[in-house]
Motif scaffolding. Structure first.
Motif, short mmCIF file in Angstrom:
data_model
loop_
_atom_site.label_atom_id
_atom_site.label_comp_id
_atom_site.label_asym_id
_atom_site.label_seq_id
_atom_site.Cartn_x
_atom_site.Cartn_y
_atom_site.Cartn_z
N TYR A 48 0.89 -1.23 0.03
CA TYR A 48 0.01 -0.02 0.02
C TYR A 48 0.90 1.45 0.07
O TYR A 48 0.45 2.41 0.20
N VAL A 103 -3.44 -2.73 7.93
CA VAL A 103 -3.49 -2.69 6.63
C VAL A 103 -2.64 -3.78 5.78
O VAL A 103 -1.44 -3.78 5.84
N ILE A 143 -4.35 -2.28 -0.42
CA ILE A 143 -5.57 -1.13 -0.70
C ILE A 143 -5.66 -1.17 -2.22
O ILE A 143 -4.94 -1.27 -3.12
N VAL A 195 -9.92 -1.76 1.44
CA VAL A 195 -9.09 -1.80 2.13
C VAL A 195 -9.24 -3.27 2.59
O VAL A 195 -9.85 -3.83 3.18
N LEU A 199 -7.86 -5.90 5.30
CA LEU A 199 -7.36 -5.69 6.56
C LEU A 199 -6.89 -7.09 6.98
O LEU A 199 -7.39 -8.10 6.25
#
Lengths: 144, 325
Positions: free
Chosen positions: B35, B124, B127, B136, B138
């Motif tokens: 990300y 995270v 993304i 997103v 997770l």
């Protein structure tokens, strides 16, 4: 209780006091609570110098320079006027009141004005009281 | 035929390198973390596939103009703030405009990872962007945000998202239109009392660890020797005591007066999440009020502290005789 006089730092351009009597007074007979920083031109006063004075405990800052168009270096005072007045606004936003700043652009035929300005400024500062913010510097410049 | 934003950027970069218009194209490529995007320097036409641009590109690419040779012919992929930063640097003679080729991209905004972490504590993993939505991934599962929810504050307050004075503009819709600056957060700061303003400032500044990441990320901070690095005389204490922290934040911001393009790269670079764009925004607001100046918009207009106009009336001082001190 002994009341301390407000600490004032006077930044003065070396050309702005045309009267040699006044210049002599500023150099030798300043009251103890006023510290003189003589610079070659008001344009030489970096905002950092003022911040150093503020952080070192100055209750008021006075900047004296020449009138517009009377600068020895042509436009040093124009630069000082723009940057320092904005710096004064900026410090006002961060907790150092703009009432603690005085800018004076000296005329060539002024005599004995600097004394009365300092007295008046001192009176105003006494009314404002002690300056609690931004007074953070603990190390001494002289030792460095 | 290029269809997406990335393909259009790549096609233009390829053309520039193949035709020998420029020596290097500065853009973004995938970073080491899924990300994070990182800046890249493309010198060969076959490498252009690396170029990408999305909401995770948090740097301001104009900063690299200060590190590259002055006479190098350079193409940069610029968004609104970057184009204004380039403009200001050109004005300050950091680079010649004729050696630059600006590939303008209407801005889609920059995402703030901190805002995602405020909603979700989980780490995270990835993304994915899709129009106005941001997916997103997770550790505990997937979550979808609206883009406007997690935009960086600097982008929410952005005034000019469209590139200024670019050589070509990628034909893709940006996220924002040109709009008037939302000044409300500055006004609410101004309306606080002297003490509250000082407390607010101290609360932010006291977390500073003096890493100077903000300085390195800023395109306008290019001094060969920064005032905090002077040792004789030492103007500013270099440790993390309040005097040094406050002096750094005050003078850093003040050096940006009328120059800061409000890209927010300093805040995104800050490891301590210190808010600092409000300082430069306040100063820029003053510059706009008093001199009608906005950084980077007009290629011919010098910043107010460099152009010394005759403003005797404003300060109440006349050239002869009368003055109000």
């Amino acid at each position: 209780m002994i009341r301390k006089k407000p600490a004032i730092v006077l930044f003065q351009c070396q050309y702005c006091l045309a009267s040699s009597m006044d210049q002599y007074w500023v150099e030798t007979e300043l009251p103890e609570n006023v510290k003189l920083i003589k610079v070659s031109c008001s344009g030489r006063i970096d905002p950092l110098y003022i911040l150093n004075a503020v952080q070192g405990g100055a209750d008021g800052i006075m900047v004296c320079g020449c009138m517009p168009e009377k600068c020895h270096y042509k436009e040093g005072n124009l630069h000082a006027r723009r940057t320092l007045s904005e710096f004064c606004n900026f410090l006002n936003l961060l907790g150092y009141s703009q009432d603690r700043f005085v800018f004076h652009w000296m005329n060539i035929d002024e005599r004995g004005v600097i004394q009365s300005l300092l007295t008046e400024f001192e009176k105003n500062l006494e009314k404002l009281g002690a300056q609690p913010h931004l007074k953070t510097r603990t190390f001494s410049q002289e030792k460095a | 035929m290029p269809t997406t934003r990335d393909q259009k950027i790549q096609a233009e970069a390829k053309r520039l390198l193949q035709e020998g218009v420029v020596d290097v194209v500065i853009g973004f490529t995938k970073g080491t973390l899924p990300y994070k995007m990182q800046p890249c320097f493309i010198q060969h036409a076959e490498d252009v596939e690396q170029l990408e641009l999305n909401g995770l590109c948090s740097n301001n690419l104009a900063v690299y103009l200060n590190h590259r040779p002055k006479d190098e012919r350079t193409a940069i992929v610029v968004r609104g703030c970057e184009s204004r930063a380039v403009q200001t640097l050109v004005l300050e003679n950091r680079h010649a405009r004729e050696n630059l080729y600006l590939i303008g991209v209407p801005c889609i905004g920059i995402l703030d990872l901190q805002k995602i972490q405020q909603h979700e504590q989980d780490p995270v993993l990835a993304i994915q962007e899709e129009g106005d939505q941001v997916h997103v991934t997770l550790k505990s599962g997937e979550k979808t945000f609206q883009r406007s929810e997690i935009l960086h504050n600097a982008c929410l307050h952005c005034n000019h998202p469209l590139p200024v004075n670019a050589d070509m503009i990628i034909d893709e819709a940006g996220l924002f239109e040109e709009r008037t600056f939302d000044k409300s957060y500055l006004e609410s700061f101004r309306s606080l009392s002297l003490k509250e303003r000082y407390q607010e400032f101290t609360k932010e500044a006291e977390r500073c660890i003096r890493c100077y990441a903000c300085r390195e990320a800023c395109p306008m901070c290019y001094c060969e020797e920064c005032f905090v690095n002077h040792s004789r005389p030492q103007w500013v204490d270099s440790t993390i005591d309040p005097a040094g922290q406050q002096a750094w934040h005050i003078i850093r911001a003040f050096h940006q007066t009328g120059r800061c393009v409000s890209c927010g790269a300093c805040e995104r670079a800050c490891p301590m999440n210190i808010k600092m764009t409000y300082l430069t925004d306040l100063l820029n607001q003053d510059m706009f009020k008093e001199y009608d100046f906005e950084p980077g918009l007009d290629p011919a207009l010098m910043p107010p502290f460099l152009a010394l106009g005759e403003d005797n009336e404003k300060f109440g001082v006349g050239p002869e005789g009368s003055h109000a001190g």
